[in-house]
Design a protein around this motif. Structure first.
Motif, PDB file in Angstrom:
ATOM      1  N   GLN A 196       1.431  72.127 -24.911  1.00  0.00           N
ATOM      2  CA  GLN A 196       2.694  71.973 -25.627  1.00  0.00           C
ATOM      3  C   GLN A 196       3.463  70.719 -25.201  1.00  0.00           C
ATOM      4  OE1 GLN A 196       3.643  74.140 -28.286  1.00  0.00           O
ATOM      5  NE2 GLN A 196       1.459  74.458 -27.923  1.00  0.00           N
ATOM      6  N   ILE A 197       3.130  70.180 -24.017  1.00  0.00           N
ATOM      7  CA  ILE A 197       3.823  68.979 -23.559  1.00  0.00           C
ATOM      8  C   ILE A 197       3.558  67.805 -24.500  1.00  0.00           C
ATOM      9  CG2 ILE A 197       1.923  68.244 -22.084  1.00  0.00           C
ATOM     10  CD1 ILE A 197       5.703  67.852 -21.377  1.00  0.00           C
ATOM     11  N   VAL A 198       2.396  67.805 -25.161  1.00  0.00           N
ATOM     12  CA  VAL A 198       2.076  66.735 -26.122  1.00  0.00           C
ATOM     13  C   VAL A 198       3.091  66.756 -27.259  1.00  0.00           C
ATOM     14  CG1 VAL A 198       0.357  65.887 -27.751  1.00  0.00           C
ATOM     15  CG2 VAL A 198      -0.370  66.811 -25.544  1.00  0.00           C
ATOM     16  N   LYS A 199       3.356  67.948 -27.762  1.00  0.00           N
ATOM     17  CA  LYS A 199       4.325  68.098 -28.854  1.00  0.00           C
ATOM     18  C   LYS A 199       5.701  67.616 -28.420  1.00  0.00           C
ATOM     19  CE  LYS A 199       5.968  72.179 -29.452  1.00  0.00           C
ATOM     20  NZ  LYS A 199       6.117  73.624 -29.751  1.00  0.00           N
ATOM     21  N   THR A 200       6.097  67.995 -27.231  1.00  0.00           N
ATOM     22  CA  THR A 200       7.437  67.639 -26.752  1.00  0.00           C
ATOM     23  C   THR A 200       7.597  66.134 -26.593  1.00  0.00           C
ATOM     24  OG1 THR A 200       7.579  69.747 -25.576  1.00  0.00           O
ATOM     25  CG2 THR A 200       9.104  68.008 -24.910  1.00  0.00           C
TER      26      THR A 200
END
Length: 565
Positions: free
Chosen positions: A58-62
């Motif tokens: 999810q860090i990619v999305k953020t």
């Protein structure tokens, strides 16, 4: 096929970029006037590939969503803060009212249909084309005091409802504002007549007006003529020749000479005699539509082999801020300089004499490097092409925005904060404004902003689709096909009410009304359709301020939906 699925599951970078590539390709496809657009297409592709039950960090999305928000704020910052003075206040007030109408429409629809919080937030983001609210909504939901299962249900339903309603939200808005909108304002012919009247009112008649500011051809031409005819029965100085054109309301300048076979850079007192070759510069349509009567055109490639600059200059000087375009062109420092394009928030503005210029507007100056440099110093900041990005500003700006957004104030035990999404958006607005005020630092080239804007949002949407893919079908079964029609109703109702408010309460002109309504919902596709329908760039005058404001106001309006549903 199992080994392919295994590779995708163990290498999440592959499905992310595969989704992005297919989404952009699919988003380009057109059937007549219908197109999905990259955001909707990327989300749908992500949902399909996400059925493989992939584990996406999810860090990619953020990270990519933070870059998207910062770039949006950076782009519109100058216009956003400019809205707090003069006529911009009226448009700023409408952007606020328009956002409340959008949020109120969705709240009403959710109450009537019995939708839960997740569906309502997705309905708002999709039907009101507020894609940037997705991140803020998700961040805020994660801070709520409820069970993890309830939070996850809301987070799963947001992209589902968004995907169902976004397509018509975008395409339907563009169609409605360009076709039905003029009918609500008295009919297309009446709106076009009012647009033409505004264009004429913006022309004070003192100079020949540029009929368009298109970039499809070369806006400024350099042509060689052999001095002759009645004008050169006796020698004339360069200043006298240019005055001859000025008396005919034509901005034509002498750029170079060949006198007795020798190439000369002219000064105001340089004499031109019959037989000398003269290089004249003017907007292309001036030379084509108004044949120059000083002699025959000739070919002289050597004489035309000189540097002519085409330089974007950002308005930053106090003397030019608030000045009309016609006044600017008559200033002494504009001698030998032509304006080939004026943009505000990357939108072309009509090049009319009574157009009021403001900080953040970009004028593309054409002429000799010497003349352009003089004009650029008076106007503001010469934005010469650069491939380097100020990574200090970018890194510090995003980090500062996230830090501010993470701070929370507890009211009655409930944490209240901007969220990291809201903080980064505000940081982008501030640093975009600061860059305009102090243009010696903080450069982020236009192509880089485009990458952050488009790739940032679509990478975020791709990860949302991939992550929610396995639960998307179940969510769609829960909300059902009726949500699609509720989305249509919410889109059209909000548009109709906002047109009425803009026209009847705020008393905007018809083209300004359409531009304001498009801007208040960040409708990039809508403003293009409106301009095509009216065959004019006048609606942009109502779009730029409301668009800049809506990037903040419309996003935070999603919190009203969260509070009342």
């Amino acid at each position: 096929m199992d080994w392919i699925v295994d590779i995708l599951r163990h290498n999440p970078v592959i499905p992310i970029f595969l989704t992005l590539g297919i989404g952009f390709w699919l988003g380009r496809l057109k059937y007549k006037s219908f197109t999905l657009g990259p955001v909707a297409a990327t989300l749908l592709v992500g949902v399909i590939i996400g059925q493989l039950d992939l584990d996406i960090p999810q860090i990619v999305k953020t990270i990519f969503f933070m870059l998207f928000l910062f770039s949006i704020g950076y782009s519109v910052g100058p216009q956003f803060f400019r809205a707090f003075k003069g006529s911009g206040l009226k448009q700023l007030a409408f952007a606020l009212v328009g956002a409340l109408v959008c949020a109120g429409t969705v709240i009403l629809a959710a109450k009537l249909m019995g939708y839960d919080t997740g569906v309502a937030l997705g309905l708002f983001a999709g039907s009101q084309t507020a894609s940037a609210s997705l991140g803020l909504s998700a961040d805020t939901v994660r801070e709520l005091s409820m069970t993890s299962e309830a939070k996850q249900h809301i987070l799963d339903m947001i992209p589902t409802a968004y995907a169902v309603t976004y397509i018509f939200g975008t395409i339907g808005s563009a169609w409605f504002l360009s076709n039905i909108g003029p009918m609500l304002l008295g009919g297309m012919e009446k709106v076009k007549a009012e647009t033409d009247a505004i264009e004429k009112a913006m022309d004070d008649g003192t100079e020949k007006i540029d009929p368009s500011l298109t970039v499809a051809d070369t806006p400024v031409s350099y042509r060689v003529y052999r001095a002759g005819g009645d004008l050169f029965e006796k020698p004339h100085t360069v200043s006298e020749v240019e005055k001859y054109f000025a008396d005919r309301n034509e901005r034509i300048f002498v750029e170079r000479l060949r006198i007795r076979g020798k190439i000369v850079d002219p000064s105001p007192d340089t004499l031109i005699r019959s037989g000398d070759l003269v290089v004249l510069s003017a907007r292309s349509e001036v030379i084509v539509d108004e044949p120059v009567l000083i002699g025959n055109e000739v070919a002289d490639h050597e004489l035309l082999s000189f540097g002519a600059e085409n330089l974007p200059v950002t308005v930053a000087g106090k003397g030019v801020d608030g000045m009309t375009f016609g006044t600017l062109r008559r200033r002494p420092f504009m001698k030998g300089v032509l304006v080939s394009k004026i943009t505000r928030n990357n939108m072309n503005l009509p090049g009319r004499n009574n157009l009021v210029l403001g900080r953040g507007d970009v004028l593309t100056l054409s002429g000799s490097p010497r003349n352009v440099a003089i004009a650029a110093r008076e106007i503001g900041y010469a934005d010469r092409q650069s491939v380097s990005t100020d990574m200090v500003l970018l890194g510090f700006g995003v980090a500062l925005g996230c830090f501010i957004g993470a701070l929370a104030i507890h009211i009655g035990g409930v944490p209240v904060s901007l969220s990291t999404s809201g903080g980064v958006l505000l940081a982008g607005l501030f640093f975009g404004w600061l860059r305009n005020r102090r243009p010696t630092f903080g450069n982020i080239p236009g192509p880089v902003v485009w990458i952050f804007d488009n790739m940032g949002l679509n990478m975020f949407v791709a990860v949302v689709g991939l992550s929610s893919g396995p639960k998307f079908i179940a969510g769609l079964q829960e909300v059902g096909l009726p949500l699609f029609f509720v989305g249509i109703a919410a889109t059209l109702f909000a548009l109709t009410v906002n047109i009425f408010i803009a026209r009847k309460i705020f008393r905007f002109s018809a083209p300004e009304t359409l531009g304001c309504v498009a801007g208040a919902r960040c409708g990039v596709a809508s403003i293009g359709a409106i301009q095509d329908a009216l065959e004019s760039t006048v609606p942009v005058l109502g779009y730029t301020v409301t668009y800049a404001a809506a990037n903040l106001i419309l996003v935070f309006s999603s919190l009203l939906v969260l509070a009342f549903v």
